[in-house]
Scaffold this motif. Structure first.
Motif, PDB file in Angstrom:
ATOM      1  N   SER B 392       0.793  -1.696  -0.032  1.00 21.38           N
ATOM      2  CA  SER B 392      -0.386   0.120   0.139  1.00 21.38           C
ATOM      3  C   SER B 392       0.456   1.050   0.038  1.00 21.38           C
ATOM      4  N   TYR B 393       2.264   1.364   0.142  1.00 16.80           N
ATOM      5  CA  TYR B 393       2.974   2.233   0.312  1.00 16.80           C
ATOM      6  C   TYR B 393       4.503   2.257  -0.708  1.00 16.80           C
ATOM      7  N   ASP B 394       4.866   2.586  -0.592  1.00 17.83           N
ATOM      8  CA  ASP B 394       5.828   3.677  -1.460  1.00 17.83           C
ATOM      9  C   ASP B 394       7.580   3.204  -1.285  1.00 17.83           C
ATOM     10  N   CYS B 395       7.326   3.324   0.004  1.00 26.90           N
ATOM     11  CA  CYS B 395       7.955   3.662   1.193  1.00 26.90           C
ATOM     12  C   CYS B 395       7.986   3.655   2.848  1.00 26.90           C
ATOM     13  N   PHE B 396       8.543   3.030   3.861  1.00 29.41           N
ATOM     14  CA  PHE B 396       7.699   3.829   5.638  1.00 29.41           C
ATOM     15  C   PHE B 396       9.158   4.782   5.681  1.00 29.41           C
ATOM     16  N   ILE B 397       9.381   5.799   6.606  1.00 30.45           N
ATOM     17  CA  ILE B 397      10.213   5.870   7.610  1.00 30.45           C
ATOM     18  C   ILE B 397      10.082   6.778   9.082  1.00 30.45           C
ATOM     19  N   ALA B 398      11.136   6.945   9.367  1.00 31.70           N
ATOM     20  CA  ALA B 398      11.093   6.614  10.817  1.00 31.70           C
ATOM     21  C   ALA B 398      13.039   7.544  11.101  1.00 31.70           C
ATOM     22  N   PRO B 399      12.863   8.381  12.442  1.00 24.54           N
ATOM     23  CA  PRO B 399      13.864   8.468  12.418  1.00 24.54           C
ATOM     24  C   PRO B 399      15.586   7.955  12.535  1.00 24.54           C
ATOM     25  N   ALA B 400      16.377   7.610  12.032  1.00 27.14           N
ATOM     26  CA  ALA B 400      17.309   6.890  11.368  1.00 27.14           C
ATOM     27  C   ALA B 400      17.728   6.264  13.037  1.00 27.14           C
ATOM     28  N   SER B 401      17.484   6.989  14.366  1.00 29.11           N
ATOM     29  CA  SER B 401      18.556   6.734  15.317  1.00 29.11           C
ATOM     30  C   SER B 401      17.570   7.056  16.304  1.00 29.11           C
ATOM     31  N   PRO B 402      17.233   6.637  18.126  1.00 31.40           N
ATOM     32  CA  PRO B 402      16.537   7.696  18.391  1.00 31.40           C
ATOM     33  C   PRO B 402      17.546   8.797  19.424  1.00 31.40           C
ATOM     34  N   ASP B 423      16.066   1.460  18.082  1.00 30.83           N
ATOM     35  CA  ASP B 423      17.900   1.336  18.043  1.00 30.83           C
ATOM     36  C   ASP B 423      18.391   0.351  17.196  1.00 30.83           C
ATOM     37  N   ASN B 424      17.421  -0.412  16.385  1.00 23.33           N
ATOM     38  CA  ASN B 424      17.720  -1.617  16.117  1.00 23.33           C
ATOM     39  C   ASN B 424      16.906  -2.007  14.432  1.00 23.33           C
ATOM     40  N   TYR B 425      15.887  -0.938  14.877  1.00 21.80           N
ATOM     41  CA  TYR B 425      14.643  -1.351  13.209  1.00 21.80           C
ATOM     42  C   TYR B 425      15.496  -1.657  12.201  1.00 21.80           C
ATOM     43  N   LEU B 426      16.620  -0.643  11.652  1.00 19.33           N
ATOM     44  CA  LEU B 426      17.035  -0.911  10.535  1.00 19.33           C
ATOM     45  C   LEU B 426      17.747  -1.670  10.545  1.00 19.33           C
ATOM     46  N   GLY B 427      17.498  -2.118  10.878  1.00 19.52           N
ATOM     47  CA  GLY B 427      17.833  -4.102  10.373  1.00 19.52           C
ATOM     48  C   GLY B 427      17.080  -4.350   9.305  1.00 19.52           C
ATOM     49  N   ILE B 428      16.102  -3.820   9.234  1.00 22.40           N
ATOM     50  CA  ILE B 428      13.890  -4.657   8.395  1.00 22.40           C
ATOM     51  C   ILE B 428      14.896  -4.678   6.924  1.00 22.40           C
ATOM     52  N   GLY B 429      15.947  -3.370   6.585  1.00 22.20           N
ATOM     53  CA  GLY B 429      16.515  -3.681   5.276  1.00 22.20           C
ATOM     54  C   GLY B 429      16.819  -4.586   5.023  1.00 22.20           C
ATOM     55  N   ASN B 430      17.525  -4.825   5.858  1.00 22.43           N
ATOM     56  CA  ASN B 430      19.168  -6.088   5.580  1.00 22.43           C
ATOM     57  C   ASN B 430      18.364  -7.392   5.323  1.00 22.43           C
ATOM     58  N   PHE B 431      17.132  -7.595   6.457  1.00 26.72           N
ATOM     59  CA  PHE B 431      16.267  -9.089   6.005  1.00 26.72           C
ATOM     60  C   PHE B 431      16.061  -9.014   5.318  1.00 26.72           C
ATOM     61  N   GLY B 432      15.318  -7.698   4.618  1.00 30.72           N
ATOM     62  CA  GLY B 432      14.579  -7.981   3.173  1.00 30.72           C
ATOM     63  C   GLY B 432      15.669  -7.833   2.026  1.00 30.72           C
ATOM     64  N   GLY B 433      16.149  -7.058   2.200  1.00 33.92           N
ATOM     65  CA  GLY B 433      17.358  -6.796   0.849  1.00 33.92           C
ATOM     66  C   GLY B 433      16.735  -5.373   0.940  1.00 33.92           C
ATOM     67  N   PHE B 434      15.713  -5.110   1.579  1.00 32.10           N
ATOM     68  CA  PHE B 434      15.671  -3.604   1.013  1.00 32.10           C
ATOM     69  C   PHE B 434      16.409  -2.534   1.012  1.00 32.10           C
ATOM     70  N   PRO B 435      16.131  -1.499  -0.645  1.00 31.18           N
ATOM     71  CA  PRO B 435      17.010  -0.306  -0.640  1.00 31.18           C
ATOM     72  C   PRO B 435      16.672   0.439   0.754  1.00 31.18           C
TER      73      PRO B 435
END
Lengths: 101, 490
Positions: B392-402, B423-435
């Motif tokens: 449903s969305y093009d991307c998700f956003i949030a602050p890169a660090s708390p 502090d650790n959600y950026l790992g989602i990008g690696n789990f799914g290979g997302f840009p």
């Protein structure tokens, strides 16, 4: 899950061909206290057992392409240059302690 | 202002218009590297870089090659032919690769000039910039050296933030480019898995490792992507898909943007939150659709434990080749087993050994189901959930660090939500290979903090487009310690 104690950790280290100091095993054991609590968080996910483990980010048919086992000419490296990284070598071969005396 | 403080694109224009020579840029880059106070560098390549610069001075600068004569720095876990490459570990002291990593080769072919290799957490395992064999990397935004830059691509982040070079190469297994980019006020990008070759990168965790880089503008990041996004038969995870050019970026608006509610809920820093909320308002005013979406917190809290298990387990086998026999810092023994043992025992630091032991523990046959496979199931749940959002969305956003960069002795609570989620959600990008990209979001008491944007696989161009729109709204393009000082002086 195997209960964690110092012997288990020593066994894990020896499988990886290194050892640690006694006090370093103590630090690691303490660290396992926190890691074990963090690992339990995985059990909170509902239905986790119903999914298949995931090994790669996505399925891509190009990853599994079988390729011809042909050396790439442009990748040829100089043997002497490579051997220099092995500290001990002779006659184009890496030297190791004798296996049979 | 020095020309070295410009972005790649501006530097290129100055070269084309003969306002500056390649050797002037390279000399300045070397001068700044020599004055490095933040411990950013491993091996240096000054002489060869300068010689190359003088050669390039004789050539006409091609209008269509943005990289011609541009100085850069590479993280020390890329193989560089003829230049010592240690991965920040004593076990590889003295190792001189006999080939170049594919990305190094591409940059060389396009006449970019490597000035030096940069420091990192040992073998890229760690997020602090404290664990490499050269000691701590300091955040250049704090001249008193009381703040960290974060890792593992710590030296590369310093080098671009303190304007030694306009871009630097890094690697990202959990957030090792994108988190330090947040603390360093930089653009930090990792592509879709399979798009930028990893051949010649020292592997840490092959199913999670990505090659990426730091720049000081989104345009520069897009420009670099077009050079590095090449199929490579030497990398077995190189994909045949997704080879489209992205630059110049389209300026389309009306994107559909998701905000991860639980990440926001777990951030306590009011300035970071208010800067983020301001940006959302501006994005909405520009005609974008921005909505909060939820992910079950139990899924997000399991991200870090799953990451640490998968990455440590893969690291044990990915680093099994470090035995001191074929290459590396060999320590003698009475048998070949003893050579291996002594080399590994003396070559790895305590921290890296602890990570390896955790990986080995997870792989023990008694633990495979309960630890290792469970972590891989968590990975699947996370990626499925995020792909559902991307329907449903093009991307998700949030602050890169708390938070902004940590001070040297700061300790985090490894079980609270701020740590486990924000502090650790950026790992989602690696789990799914997302840009996924980090761009500067604001500056708090002289320390920067970033915004993270993550998109669908193979939709790297959309991530760049949205990042560029955000960059226009935050007005923090080309942030560096130098430009920030200049801004403040005005």
């Amino acid at each position: 899950m195997k209960e964690v104690n110092k012997d288990i950790l020593k066994d894990a280290a020896s499988r990886l061909l290194f050892d640690m100091k006694d006090e370093e095993y103590d630090t690691l054991l303490n660290e396992f206290g926190i890691i074990t609590k963090q690992l339990k968080l995985m059990d909170e996910i509902k239905g986790l057992n119903d999914v298949e483990p995931m090994s790669f980010p996505y399925v891509d048919e190009s990853f599994s392409l079988l390729r011809e086992d042909e050396p790439v000419k442009e990748d040829e490296v100089d043997k002497e240059e490579m051997l220099q990284n092995a500290k001990v070598y002779r006659d184009g071969q890496v030297k190791l302690p004798k296996v049979v005396n | 202002m020095n020309y070295l403080d410009l972005t790649i694109k501006e530097m290129h224009e100055a070269l084309v218009n003969k306002k500056i020579k390649v050797s002037d840029l390279v000399k300045k880059a070397i001068e700044r590297c020599k004055n490095d106070k933040f411990n950013a560098l491993e091996a240096t390549n000054y002489e060869a870089a300068l010689n190359e610069a003088y050669e390039l001075d004789k050539e006409e600068v091609p209008c269509d090659n943005f990289l011609f004569g541009i100085p850069y720095i590479a993280k020390d876990n890329f193989s560089t032919r003829g230049i010592e490459s240690t991965g920040g570990s004593n076990i590889l002291n003295g190792y001189i690769p006999s080939f170049d990593a594919t990305v190094i080769k591409i940059l060389k072919e396009n006449k970019a000039i490597m000035i030096a290799k940069s420091t990192l957490d040992e073998l890229a395992m760690g997020g602090s910039g404290k664990s490499g064999h050269k000691g701590i990397q300091f955040n250049p935004y704090d001249e008193t050296k009381n703040h960290l830059i974060g890792g593992s691509s710590s030296g590369s982040a310093v080098a671009t933030a303190a304007s030694y070079v306009p871009f630097s190469l890094g690697s990202d297994t959990g957030d090792s480019i994108r988190k330090p980019a947040s603390y360093a006020g930089l653009v930090g990008f990792k592509p879709t898995y399979g798009l930028i070759s990893r051949f010649g990168l020292f592997p840490f965790s092959v199913s999670l490792d990505h090659v990426g880089y730091f720049t000081r503008s989104v345009d520069d990041a897009a420009i670099l992507f077009d050079y590095l996004n090449k199929y490579d038969k030497r990398d077995y995870t190189s994909s045949l898909k997704g080879r489209n050019k992205v630059y110049p970026l389209k300026e389309e608006k009306h994107h559909k943007i998701a905000v991860l509610k639980e990440v926001i809920d777990s951030i306590k820093d009011e300035m970071i939150l208010s800067s983020f909320n301001n940006l959302i308002e501006k994005l909405k005013n520009e005609g974008n659709e921005v909505e909060y979406v939820s992910i079950d917190p139990s899924i997000l809290k399991a991200l870090y434990p799953a990451y640490i298990i998968i990455s440590s387990a893969e690291a044990t086998s990915n680093n099994a080749n470090l035995d001191g026999i074929k290459f590396g810092n060999r320590k003698e023994g009475n048998s070949y087993q003893e050579v291996m043992f002594n080399t590994r025992n003396e070559g790895f630091s305590e921290l890296i050994k602890r990570r390896f032991v955790l990986g080995s523990y997870a792989l023990m046959s008694e633990n495979q189901e309960e630890v290792y496979l469970k972590a891989k199931k968590v990975r699947r749940v996370v990626v499925d959930k995020v792909n559902e959002i991307f329907n449903s969305y093009d991307c998700f956003i949030a602050p890169a660090s708390p938070t902004v960069a940590h001070s040297l002795n700061e300790v985090s609570d490894d079980l609270d939500d701020t740590y486990l989620i924000a502090d650790n959600y950026l790992g989602i990008g690696n789990f799914g290979g997302f840009p996924s990209i980090t761009i500067p979001l604001g500056v708090k008491e002289n320390l920067p903090f970033g915004l993270s944007i993550t998109g669908k696989i193979f939709d790297d161009s959309k991530v760049f487009e949205i990042a560029k729109e955000c960059e226009n709204l935050t007005n923090l393009k080309n942030l560096s310690t130098v430009t920030l000082k200049e801004k403040e002086a005005k």
